[in-house]
Design a protein around this motif. Structure first.
Motif, PDB file in Angstrom:
ATOM      1  N   TRP A 193      31.816  28.533  51.264  1.00  0.00           N
ATOM      2  CA  TRP A 193      33.187  29.068  51.282  1.00  0.00           C
ATOM      3  C   TRP A 193      33.660  29.378  49.857  1.00  0.00           C
ATOM      4  N   VAL A 194      33.512  28.371  48.982  1.00  0.00           N
ATOM      5  CA  VAL A 194      33.997  28.533  47.611  1.00  0.00           C
ATOM      6  C   VAL A 194      33.274  29.670  46.912  1.00  0.00           C
ATOM      7  N   LEU A 195      31.937  29.672  46.998  1.00  0.00           N
ATOM      8  CA  LEU A 195      31.176  30.642  46.209  1.00  0.00           C
ATOM      9  C   LEU A 195      31.158  32.024  46.844  1.00  0.00           C
ATOM     10  N   ILE A 196      30.707  32.092  48.101  1.00  0.00           N
ATOM     11  CA  ILE A 196      30.437  33.403  48.705  1.00  0.00           C
ATOM     12  C   ILE A 196      31.718  34.083  49.177  1.00  0.00           C
ATOM     13  N   MET A 197      32.741  33.289  49.521  1.00  0.00           N
ATOM     14  CA  MET A 197      33.922  33.919  50.096  1.00  0.00           C
ATOM     15  C   MET A 197      35.120  33.957  49.153  1.00  0.00           C
ATOM     16  N   ILE A 198      35.120  33.121  48.112  1.00  0.00           N
ATOM     17  CA  ILE A 198      36.287  33.124  47.231  1.00  0.00           C
ATOM     18  C   ILE A 198      35.918  33.477  45.787  1.00  0.00           C
ATOM     19  N   VAL A 199      35.113  32.625  45.135  1.00  0.00           N
ATOM     20  CA  VAL A 199      34.939  32.754  43.684  1.00  0.00           C
ATOM     21  C   VAL A 199      34.092  33.973  43.308  1.00  0.00           C
ATOM     22  N   LEU A 200      32.917  34.118  43.935  1.00  0.00           N
ATOM     23  CA  LEU A 200      32.063  35.246  43.550  1.00  0.00           C
ATOM     24  C   LEU A 200      32.693  36.607  43.872  1.00  0.00           C
ATOM     25  N   PRO A 201      33.301  36.782  45.045  1.00  0.00           N
ATOM     26  CA  PRO A 201      33.978  38.074  45.263  1.00  0.00           C
ATOM     27  C   PRO A 201      35.024  38.377  44.191  1.00  0.00           C
ATOM     28  N   GLN A 202      35.807  37.340  43.791  1.00  0.00           N
ATOM     29  CA  GLN A 202      36.796  37.548  42.729  1.00  0.00           C
ATOM     30  C   GLN A 202      36.096  37.915  41.424  1.00  0.00           C
ATOM     31  N   ALA A 203      35.019  37.161  41.110  1.00  0.00           N
ATOM     32  CA  ALA A 203      34.295  37.406  39.861  1.00  0.00           C
ATOM     33  C   ALA A 203      33.720  38.819  39.855  1.00  0.00           C
ATOM     34  N   PHE A 204      33.154  39.237  40.966  1.00  0.00           N
ATOM     35  CA  PHE A 204      32.576  40.583  41.043  1.00  0.00           C
ATOM     36  C   PHE A 204      33.664  41.642  40.896  1.00  0.00           C
TER      37      PHE A 204
END
Lengths: 345, 285
Positions: free
Chosen positions: A23-34
């Motif tokens: 949830w944290v990586l694939i759905m929140i943090v990485l999309p924001q980072a990308f």
């Protein structure tokens, strides 16, 4: 972590932690980072590259011709070296043409035109106005339902608030489209009063004014202010109100010193939600303007992605919007002295 | 509007004070509340009424007689019906993803005693505090790198990113009221952690799981701002309604409005009656 394992065992803990990581990586943090990464580069566009490649090929042909005619051995090797260098240059240029270079920098943020910047500011100002007005309208309402109405009446009033709250945002805004239309409810009333005439098309073009978006924004999001304030005021002990009154506190003072301090987290949440929804709303301006009168910032972002295909600029606009919301949240937390735990309940 | 609001503030506290004769502050306060409810419901009434007008353009002012033909038109509208089916598929997907995520988040946050706890909490609720369009955009950009285009799948992921936060908050509120002694007693008696989870924790959470599923369903069906960026060439009921606004308006949309209003009123009333019965039963015990 040890506590988690002791309660649920190793297998379940692994599953929980894995899901949270996903949830944290694939759905929140990485999309924001990308999204941020996308906003930080532009493709290098060298329009002269194609011409340069054509010219190099022409040079290459001449050299090959010269090579065939050359008699001297040393001249031949020199020419061959030149040909090899040119060929390397061509393949390099061709690679650049098919795979253009990314250039990193803040150019997408500084590229905002004067018009777009004005729209950006307009959207923020209107969202702030919606927030302030919603707070003024909702505070007395929430207080009355929570503290002054009898329980049965309060339940009925709450039901009356929940029904429009649960009806789709698009449809609620659409209702205002019908009221403010050229031959809508208000213009018809004006015609009945003899103030405008449909035949001469002297109706008031409400939908061409930004004010109509403002009216619809308030209508769409005002209830997001009522419920958080109601929830906090509701937990206030009635004795505190009576004590304040017995001690001779005026109505204003009682609210200022007793009710509002107690309702702070609710007011903060209400303001954050109302502001965030208004400033980022795509539906309301899209329906009210129907793409005919001036764009709002959310519509500009949409155009970058789906009309002009400039995703880098779109990402920069989107992240600017995130920053605005972040600043607003931090301001509210500071102003009302509440933490992240209080605002997201 | 603003004068109304100012009047309301000045008067609301006044009602607490007892005055002699006619309580004017009470009168003004009641008028204020009445006005607010008229403001809330009058537009919905206008919208509903236009669904029954025979005129081709949605209107209540150019009345051409009562008709039900727009209901027939909607029933024969394949794109709308397909949109509804797509919405249901997305909603089920969102429930399937956001409940496990919300549960896991709640378990980890209620048991994790660490400084990272607040940070993790802030990250997990951040989707609720961000404009919906941002969630759609960031999901679209992220999956583009893996050549996954916009569509129903991305819509499910984008919606679940914030709906999972809602469910997590519901589960956390429930877990805070859990009696840990029961679990410890079961553990002392030698129950395995899996058994404990299945027989104690899940049943305790069952009502909240049902509530979270209903809320996730409603949030997903309603969603427009996130969906419109992630939906690609597909469509849901709500994005289809949204795209109809661009090209000529039709009273068909009003019919959808009437159906939404009717379902909401019935559901809300049933809920209140159900709660009332529950309360009476609790009192009778």
């Amino acid at each position: 972590m040890r506590d988690l394992v002791r309660s649920y065992g190793k297998t379940l803990t692994t599953i929980f932690v894995a899901l949270v990581c996903f949830w944290v990586l694939i759905m929140i943090v990485l999309p924001q980072a990308f999204m941020i990464e996308q906003s930080l580069w532009t493709m290098q566009r060298d329009s002269a590259l194609g011409v340069k490649i054509d010219r190099a090929y022409a040079d290459l042909a001449t050299m090959n011709y010269d090579l065939g005619n050359a008699r001297d051995e040393s001249a031949k090797t020199a020419l061959q070296a030149k040909i090899d260098a040119l060929q390397a240059g061509i393949s390099d240029m061709e690679q650049r043409e098919t795979k253009p270079h990314k250039i990193y920098g803040l150019q997408n943020y500084t590229a905002m035109s004067g018009l777009h910047f004005r729209i950006f500011v307009k959207s923020i100002v209107y969202a702030l106005a919606v927030t302030v007005l919603a707070l003024l309208v909702c505070y007395p309402l929430a207080f009355t339902i929570a503290k002054l109405a009898t329980p049965q009446r309060a339940a009925l009033l709450l039901l009356g608030l929940v029904i429009p709250y649960a009806i789709n945002e698009l449809l609620r805004v659409y209702a205002w489209l019908m009221i403010l239309d050229y031959q809508g409810v208000i213009n018809s009333a004006l015609e009945a009063l003899g103030l405008v005439s449909f035949q001469d098309k002297t109706w008031v073009p409400f939908l061409e004014y930004s004010g109509s978006v403002f009216v619809a924004l308030i209508y769409a999001y005002v209830l997001f202010m009522v419920f958080p304030i109601y929830n906090t005021v509701e937990t206030l002990d009635k004795n505190q109100l009576e004590a304040a009154e017995d001690l001779g506190g005026s109505i204003w003072r009682t609210h200022w010193r007793v009710v509002i301090p107690h309702a702070k987290p609710g007011i903060a949440v209400g303001c954050i939600m109302t502001f965030m929804l208004s400033v980022g709303s795509y539906s309301v301006p899209q329906i009210m303007t129907r793409g005919k009168s001036g764009d709002w910032f959310s519509q500009l972002i949409y155009r970058q992605f789906f009309e002009t295909q400039s995703w880098n600029l779109g990402a920069a606009y989107a992240f600017s919007l995130v920053l605005v919301c972040l600043v607003f949240i931090l301001l509210m937390m500071k102003l009302f002295g509440v933490g992240i735990r209080d605002i997201a309940k | 509007m603003s004068t109304q609001a100012a009047g309301g503030i000045a008067v609301a506290p006044g009602a607490a004070a007892q005055s002699r004769g006619i309580d004017w502050s009470n009168v003004v306060l009641n008028a204020y509340i009445l006005l607010f409810f008229v403001y809330l419901f009058a537009p919905l009434l206008v919208m509903s009424l236009a669904a029954f007008n025979a005129y081709d353009y949605p209107s209540v002012t150019q009345w051409r007689g009562w008709t039900l033909k727009w209901f027939d038109a909607l029933a024969g509208d394949q794109r709308m019906i397909q949109g509804l089916l797509n919405s249901l598929v997305v909603a089920l997907g969102v429930i399937g993803i956001s409940l496990p995520l919300g549960l896991s988040g709640a378990f980890v946050l209620t048991r994790l005693q660490s400084r990272a706890n607040t940070l993790l909490y802030a990250v997990l609720v951040s989707p609720l505090l961000m404009p919906g369009i941002i969630l759609g955009i960031s999901t679209l950009i992220f999956w583009k790198r893996f050549d996954v285009p916009g569509g129903l799948f991305l819509t499910v992921l984008a919606q679940a990113s914030f709906i999972a936060s809602y469910s997590m908050l519901l589960f956390m509120a429930r877990l805070q009221r859990q009696d840990r002694d029961l679990e410890e007693a079961a553990q002392d008696l030698g129950a395995s952690s899996l058994l404990l989870f299945r027989r104690i924790t899940l049943p305790f959470l069952a009502p909240t799981i049902a509530t979270a599923a209903v809320i996730a369903f409603l949030q997903s069906i309603e969603n427009y701002n996130t969906t419109v960026f992630a939906i690609g060439g597909d469509w849901t009921l709500v994005t289809e309604i949204g795209s109809r606004f661009r090209f000529g308006l039709s009273p068909e949309i009003n019919v959808i409005g009437v159906i939404f209003v009717a379902i909401t009123i019935v559901a809300a009333t049933l809920y209140v009656l159900f709660r009332k019965r529950e309360l009476m039963a609790a009192r009778a015990r």
